[in-house]
Design a protein around this motif. Sequence first.
Motif, PDB file in Angstrom:
ATOM      1  N   GLY A   1      51.590  75.536 117.685  1.00  0.00           N
ATOM      2  CA  GLY A   1      50.391  74.470 118.017  1.00  0.00           C
ATOM      3  C   GLY A   1      50.708  73.209 117.665  1.00  0.00           C
ATOM      4  N   PHE A   2      51.828  72.529 118.143  1.00  0.00           N
ATOM      5  CA  PHE A   2      51.950  71.499 117.690  1.00  0.00           C
ATOM      6  C   PHE A   2      53.196  70.849 118.372  1.00  0.00           C
ATOM      7  CE2 PHE A   2      49.618  72.368 113.737  1.00  0.00           C
ATOM      8  CZ  PHE A   2      48.611  71.320 113.901  1.00  0.00           C
ATOM      9  N   PHE A   3      53.479  69.685 118.949  1.00  0.00           N
ATOM     10  CA  PHE A   3      54.576  69.220 119.328  1.00  0.00           C
ATOM     11  C   PHE A   3      55.320  68.329 118.147  1.00  0.00           C
ATOM     12  CE2 PHE A   3      53.644  69.322 123.978  1.00  0.00           C
ATOM     13  CZ  PHE A   3      54.656  70.296 124.211  1.00  0.00           C
ATOM     14  N   GLN A   4      56.340  68.412 117.552  1.00  0.00           N
ATOM     15  CA  GLN A   4      56.893  67.516 116.437  1.00  0.00           C
ATOM     16  C   GLN A   4      58.034  66.824 116.850  1.00  0.00           C
ATOM     17  OE1 GLN A   4      57.471  71.349 114.129  1.00  0.00           O
ATOM     18  NE2 GLN A   4      56.601  70.051 112.431  1.00  0.00           N
ATOM     19  N   LEU A   5      57.616  65.290 116.549  1.00  0.00           N
ATOM     20  CA  LEU A   5      58.568  64.423 117.263  1.00  0.00           C
ATOM     21  C   LEU A   5      59.572  63.833 115.960  1.00  0.00           C
ATOM     22  CD1 LEU A   5      56.253  62.582 119.272  1.00  0.00           C
ATOM     23  CD2 LEU A   5      57.585  64.621 119.998  1.00  0.00           C
ATOM     24  N   TYR A   6      60.369  62.691 116.180  1.00  0.00           N
ATOM     25  CA  TYR A   6      61.240  62.018 115.305  1.00  0.00           C
ATOM     26  C   TYR A   6      62.395  63.024 114.705  1.00  0.00           C
ATOM     27  CZ  TYR A   6      57.688  58.535 116.116  1.00  0.00           C
ATOM     28  OH  TYR A   6      56.767  57.697 116.690  1.00  0.00           O
ATOM     29  N   LYS A   7      62.189  63.433 113.537  1.00  0.00           N
ATOM     30  CA  LYS A   7      63.313  64.143 112.622  1.00  0.00           C
ATOM     31  C   LYS A   7      63.081  65.558 112.943  1.00  0.00           C
ATOM     32  CE  LYS A   7      64.143  60.715 109.031  1.00  0.00           C
ATOM     33  NZ  LYS A   7      64.170  60.733 107.622  1.00  0.00           N
ATOM     34  N   ALA A   8      61.769  66.131 113.565  1.00  0.00           N
ATOM     35  CA  ALA A   8      61.942  67.591 113.485  1.00  0.00           C
ATOM     36  C   ALA A   8      62.905  68.183 114.429  1.00  0.00           C
ATOM     37  CB  ALA A   8      60.704  67.990 114.375  1.00  0.00           C
ATOM     38  N   PRO A   9      63.719  67.940 115.344  1.00  0.00           N
ATOM     39  CA  PRO A   9      64.759  68.710 116.153  1.00  0.00           C
ATOM     40  C   PRO A   9      65.836  68.475 115.354  1.00  0.00           C
ATOM     41  CG  PRO A   9      63.507  66.988 117.880  1.00  0.00           C
ATOM     42  CD  PRO A   9      63.338  66.700 116.236  1.00  0.00           C
ATOM     43  N   LEU A  10      66.141  67.946 114.384  1.00  0.00           N
ATOM     44  CA  LEU A  10      67.353  67.496 113.742  1.00  0.00           C
ATOM     45  C   LEU A  10      68.191  68.771 113.323  1.00  0.00           C
ATOM     46  CD1 LEU A  10      69.237  65.070 112.835  1.00  0.00           C
ATOM     47  CD2 LEU A  10      68.175  65.405 110.472  1.00  0.00           C
ATOM     48  N   MET A  11      67.551  69.648 112.682  1.00  0.00           N
ATOM     49  CA  MET A  11      68.371  70.842 112.159  1.00  0.00           C
ATOM     50  C   MET A  11      68.092  72.256 113.113  1.00  0.00           C
ATOM     51  SD  MET A  11      69.953  69.580 109.605  1.00  0.00           S
ATOM     52  CE  MET A  11      70.643  70.947 108.914  1.00  0.00           C
ATOM     53  N   MET A  12      67.358  72.155 114.266  1.00  0.00           N
ATOM     54  CA  MET A  12      66.798  73.257 114.705  1.00  0.00           C
ATOM     55  C   MET A  12      68.014  74.128 115.617  1.00  0.00           C
ATOM     56  SD  MET A  12      63.101  72.211 116.530  1.00  0.00           S
ATOM     57  CE  MET A  12      62.685  74.133 116.580  1.00  0.00           C
ATOM     58  N   ALA A  13      68.927  73.453 115.515  1.00  0.00           N
ATOM     59  CA  ALA A  13      69.912  74.222 116.115  1.00  0.00           C
ATOM     60  C   ALA A  13      70.602  75.335 115.212  1.00  0.00           C
ATOM     61  CB  ALA A  13      71.309  73.321 116.723  1.00  0.00           C
ATOM     62  N   PHE A  14      70.785  74.984 113.889  1.00  0.00           N
ATOM     63  CA  PHE A  14      71.410  75.856 112.917  1.00  0.00           C
ATOM     64  C   PHE A  14      70.742  77.136 112.831  1.00  0.00           C
ATOM     65  CE2 PHE A  14      72.421  71.667 111.841  1.00  0.00           C
ATOM     66  CZ  PHE A  14      73.979  71.681 111.665  1.00  0.00           C
ATOM     67  N   PRO A  15      69.512  77.365 112.741  1.00  0.00           N
ATOM     68  CA  PRO A  15      68.813  78.716 112.897  1.00  0.00           C
ATOM     69  C   PRO A  15      69.019  79.398 114.110  1.00  0.00           C
ATOM     70  CG  PRO A  15      67.187  77.025 111.851  1.00  0.00           C
ATOM     71  CD  PRO A  15      68.302  76.252 112.485  1.00  0.00           C
ATOM     72  N   ALA A  16      69.163  78.510 115.189  1.00  0.00           N
ATOM     73  CA  ALA A  16      69.506  79.524 116.564  1.00  0.00           C
ATOM     74  C   ALA A  16      70.909  79.993 116.509  1.00  0.00           C
ATOM     75  CB  ALA A  16      69.377  78.379 117.527  1.00  0.00           C
ATOM     76  N   VAL A  17      71.812  78.931 116.031  1.00  0.00           N
ATOM     77  CA  VAL A  17      73.179  79.647 115.734  1.00  0.00           C
ATOM     78  C   VAL A  17      73.290  80.862 114.832  1.00  0.00           C
ATOM     79  CG1 VAL A  17      75.435  78.884 114.986  1.00  0.00           C
ATOM     80  CG2 VAL A  17      74.224  77.284 116.541  1.00  0.00           C
ATOM     81  N   ALA A  18      72.547  80.656 113.767  1.00  0.00           N
ATOM     82  CA  ALA A  18      72.804  81.674 112.817  1.00  0.00           C
ATOM     83  C   ALA A  18      72.203  83.308 113.385  1.00  0.00           C
ATOM     84  CB  ALA A  18      71.851  81.298 111.552  1.00  0.00           C
ATOM     85  N   GLY A  19      71.097  82.969 114.263  1.00  0.00           N
ATOM     86  CA  GLY A  19      70.537  84.082 114.905  1.00  0.00           C
ATOM     87  C   GLY A  19      71.391  84.790 115.700  1.00  0.00           C
TER      88      GLY A  19
END
Length: 348
Positions: A263-281
């Motif tokens: 329901g939102f676009f999150q900017l600034y620091k939001a993308p910082l750690m998003m790769a790690f859950p994807a890698v874990a998945g």
Amino acid sequence: MTSTINSIYKKLGLPRIIIISLLVFVYILAYILKIPFFGLFESHLVRMGMNGLLVLAMAPAIMSGVGMNFGLPLGIVCGLIGGLVSLELNLKGFAAFSVAIIIAIPLASLAGLLYGKLLNKVKGSEMMVATYTGFAITSLMCIVWLILPFNNPKLRWPIGKGLRTTISLVDSGLDKLLNKWLSFSVFGWFDFPTGLILFFLVMCLFMWIFFNTKTGRAMKAAGSNPKFAAATGINVDNQRILGTILSTILGAIGIIVYAQSYGFFQLYKAPLMMAFPAVAGILIGGASSSKAKISQVILGAFIFQGLLVVSLPVASKLIPEGNLSEVMRVIIQYGIILYALTKAGGGK
């Protein structure tokens, strides 16, 4: 019967059987504790669909020999720019969703091309360099978000310059767009997010088809055995770049799907750690740093997001006092990620 069980055991492996058993056990606890069971399952499906493409983005990078794409924020930023442009144009619903993807794909292609060339220069250290790249692009965009020439008042701060940290998608009709598309009630128990799950599975199907084409097989050969691939006339560096481009494009599309569900676009620091859950998945699904299957993407997204969705309310019910339940959720989440990263690094 025994042969079937042995076959399932060999395909899944002991770690996945243990984690799946944990997920089933937590669901049983939720039922015993009278937590809305089907509400949890609906949230589980939604989380799987909204995060699924980010997990899928790991597959082409792994197949091409680049390894885990910790530079996923590069693609995420491209997707966010595409989404913001569609909002700037005051587009609504599927028009906004489609234009966001159309704009994001060429941006992600160019970014993936340059990123792939960088990774070819640092063979053997791809995951470390990718992590630095993801962190660097996120930090850089913290400045860029302040100077981009967007004029829509719903995107900008009411006072001063720059884009808002969090941008609502309700007015654009993007909010829950795929979740609600073709959604139907399952016996009145929960609403099945048809569009969201269908979009994820269709993208998985497209990638499976691609991996079985001549180009896809060449890319897999370059990733699994570079010397043999080079001996047969395959340009290994080009295949690595192709895998990086596809991974970046999937990351860009993935964040648009994620945002419409959130329901939102999150900017600034939001993308910082998003790769790690994807890698874990994808690792929990059974992939390694050198091999991955589409089935492992689906399984990994299902298991990982299921544990995150169900563990918190169960822990809160068992321990209602204080914030120990949140501590347990964090332990479960980062414990899974730590296991996955250990596996990615070659740990046993």
